[in-house]
Scaffold this active site. Structure first.
Site, PDB file in Angstrom:
ATOM      1  N   ARG A 177      27.388  93.190  45.110  1.00  0.00           N
ATOM      2  CA  ARG A 177      27.289  94.011  43.902  1.00  0.00           C
ATOM      3  C   ARG A 177      26.245  95.106  44.050  1.00  0.00           C
ATOM      4  NH1 ARG A 177      26.436  88.865  40.234  1.00  0.00           N
ATOM      5  NH2 ARG A 177      25.261  88.532  42.126  1.00  0.00           N
ATOM      6  N   SER A 235      28.067  85.247  36.891  1.00  0.00           N
ATOM      7  CA  SER A 235      28.349  84.028  36.126  1.00  0.00           C
ATOM      8  C   SER A 235      27.192  83.732  35.173  1.00  0.00           C
ATOM      9  CB  SER A 235      28.552  82.843  37.080  1.00  0.00           C
ATOM     10  OG  SER A 235      29.655  83.074  37.919  1.00  0.00           O
ATOM     11  N   HIS A 285      34.767  88.148  40.474  1.00  0.00           N
ATOM     12  CA  HIS A 285      35.310  87.254  41.510  1.00  0.00           C
ATOM     13  C   HIS A 285      36.810  87.510  41.692  1.00  0.00           C
ATOM     14  CE1 HIS A 285      31.978  84.296  40.149  1.00  0.00           C
ATOM     15  NE2 HIS A 285      31.620  84.735  41.330  1.00  0.00           N
ATOM     16  N   LYS A 298      21.441  75.125  42.239  1.00  0.00           N
ATOM     17  CA  LYS A 298      21.869  75.522  40.891  1.00  0.00           C
ATOM     18  C   LYS A 298      22.354  74.312  40.115  1.00  0.00           C
ATOM     19  CE  LYS A 298      23.341  80.188  42.252  1.00  0.00           C
ATOM     20  NZ  LYS A 298      24.482  81.101  42.433  1.00  0.00           N
TER      21      LYS A 298
HETATM   22  O1  PNS Z   1      28.332  81.762  44.274  1.00  0.00           O
HETATM   23  P1  PNS Z   1      27.102  81.477  45.081  1.00  0.00           P
HETATM   24  O2  PNS Z   1      26.255  80.412  44.393  1.00  0.00           O
HETATM   25  O3  PNS Z   1      26.321  82.702  45.419  1.00  0.00           O
HETATM   26  O4  PNS Z   1      27.636  80.840  46.468  1.00  0.00           O
HETATM   27  C1  PNS Z   1      26.717  80.447  47.454  1.00  0.00           C
HETATM   28  C2  PNS Z   1      27.413  79.577  48.500  1.00  0.00           C
HETATM   29  C3  PNS Z   1      28.087  78.380  47.836  1.00  0.00           C
HETATM   30  C4  PNS Z   1      28.436  80.412  49.227  1.00  0.00           C
HETATM   31  C5  PNS Z   1      26.314  79.102  49.503  1.00  0.00           C
HETATM   32  O5  PNS Z   1      25.319  78.435  48.784  1.00  0.00           O
HETATM   33  C6  PNS Z   1      26.863  78.168  50.580  1.00  0.00           C
HETATM   34  O6  PNS Z   1      27.468  78.629  51.515  1.00  0.00           O
HETATM   35  N1  PNS Z   1      26.612  76.857  50.419  1.00  0.00           N
HETATM   36  C7  PNS Z   1      27.056  75.846  51.384  1.00  0.00           C
HETATM   37  C8  PNS Z   1      25.877  75.324  52.217  1.00  0.00           C
HETATM   38  C9  PNS Z   1      25.748  76.090  53.522  1.00  0.00           C
HETATM   39  O7  PNS Z   1      26.678  76.227  54.294  1.00  0.00           O
HETATM   40  N2  PNS Z   1      24.539  76.628  53.781  1.00  0.00           N
HETATM   41  C10 PNS Z   1      24.263  77.389  55.005  1.00  0.00           C
HETATM   42  C11 PNS Z   1      24.241  78.889  54.755  1.00  0.00           C
HETATM   43  S1  PNS Z   1      22.631  79.382  54.241  1.00  0.00           S
END
Ligand code: PNS
Length: 159
Positions: free
Chosen positions: A90, A128, A17, A41
């Site tokens: 990745r 993570s 990150h 999660k």
């Molecule tokens: O680190 P991660 O868990 O891969 O991050 C995922 C994240 C937080 C970027 C994604 O879950 C997110 O954007 N969540 C907010 C909800 C949202 O906007 N959803 C619509 C897109 S599918």
């Protein structure tokens, strides 16, 4: 002023990150690291703990801010006047979910571009989840995460 959001669960922040955020900070005028709640999660660290660790680890980057937020990412990006969402890729395994998320976000907010940066080779194995698993069994994660995160993991797992 070009503002980008680096969103994620960051549970916890890894060196992978940090690599992406560092590189985003070279490209954009301001980068907001947004710790977003992911309902799929169950986190090890609270949002506040995660944001605190990120602030500490990135304190030397003057154009990077850290916040946390619940709700739709594009609503948050709009509220911050951001023109881009930056994510790291990745491997091919990341692609499917990222394509879906970027497509949904573009449908909801066409003016916010999603930009992908390829993770540096040395971090391509890092996640993570891997860090938490290694730390939970007492493994040494100091080469995988910033010092502040390694310390918090040791506290969390009572090492
Ligand atoms: O680190 P991660 O868990 O891969 O991050 C995922 C994240 C937080 C970027 C994604 O879950 C997110 O954007 N969540 C907010 C909800 C949202 O906007 N959803 C619509 C897109 S599918």
């Amino acid at each position: 002023m070009k503002v980008a959001i680096c969103p994620g669960s960051f549970d916890p922040l890894t060196n992978g990150h940090v690599d992406i955020i560092n590189r985003a900070a070279q490209v954009f005028d301001k980068v907001i690291v947004a710790v977003l709640h992911n309902p799929n999660k169950k986190p090890l660290f609270t949002m506040e703990e995660r944001a605190h660790m990120i602030k500490e680890a990135l304190k030397d980057l003057p154009n990077v801010e850290v916040e946390y937020f619940s709700g739709l990412l594009v609503d948050y990006a709009r509220s911050k006047g951001a023109c881009a969402i930056v994510r790291g890729l990745r491997a091919v395994s990341d692609f499917e979910i990222e394509l879906m998320q970027a497509s949904v976000n573009r449908k909801l907010a066409p003016e916010v571009e999603t930009v992908y940066m390829m993770t540096s080779n040395e971090y391509s194995f890092l996640s993570s989840s891997v860090v938490k698993e290694v730390a939970s069994f007492g493994g040494d994660v100091r080469c995988m995460v910033p010092t502040v995160v390694a310390e918090k993991l040791a506290e969390k797992f009572g090492k």
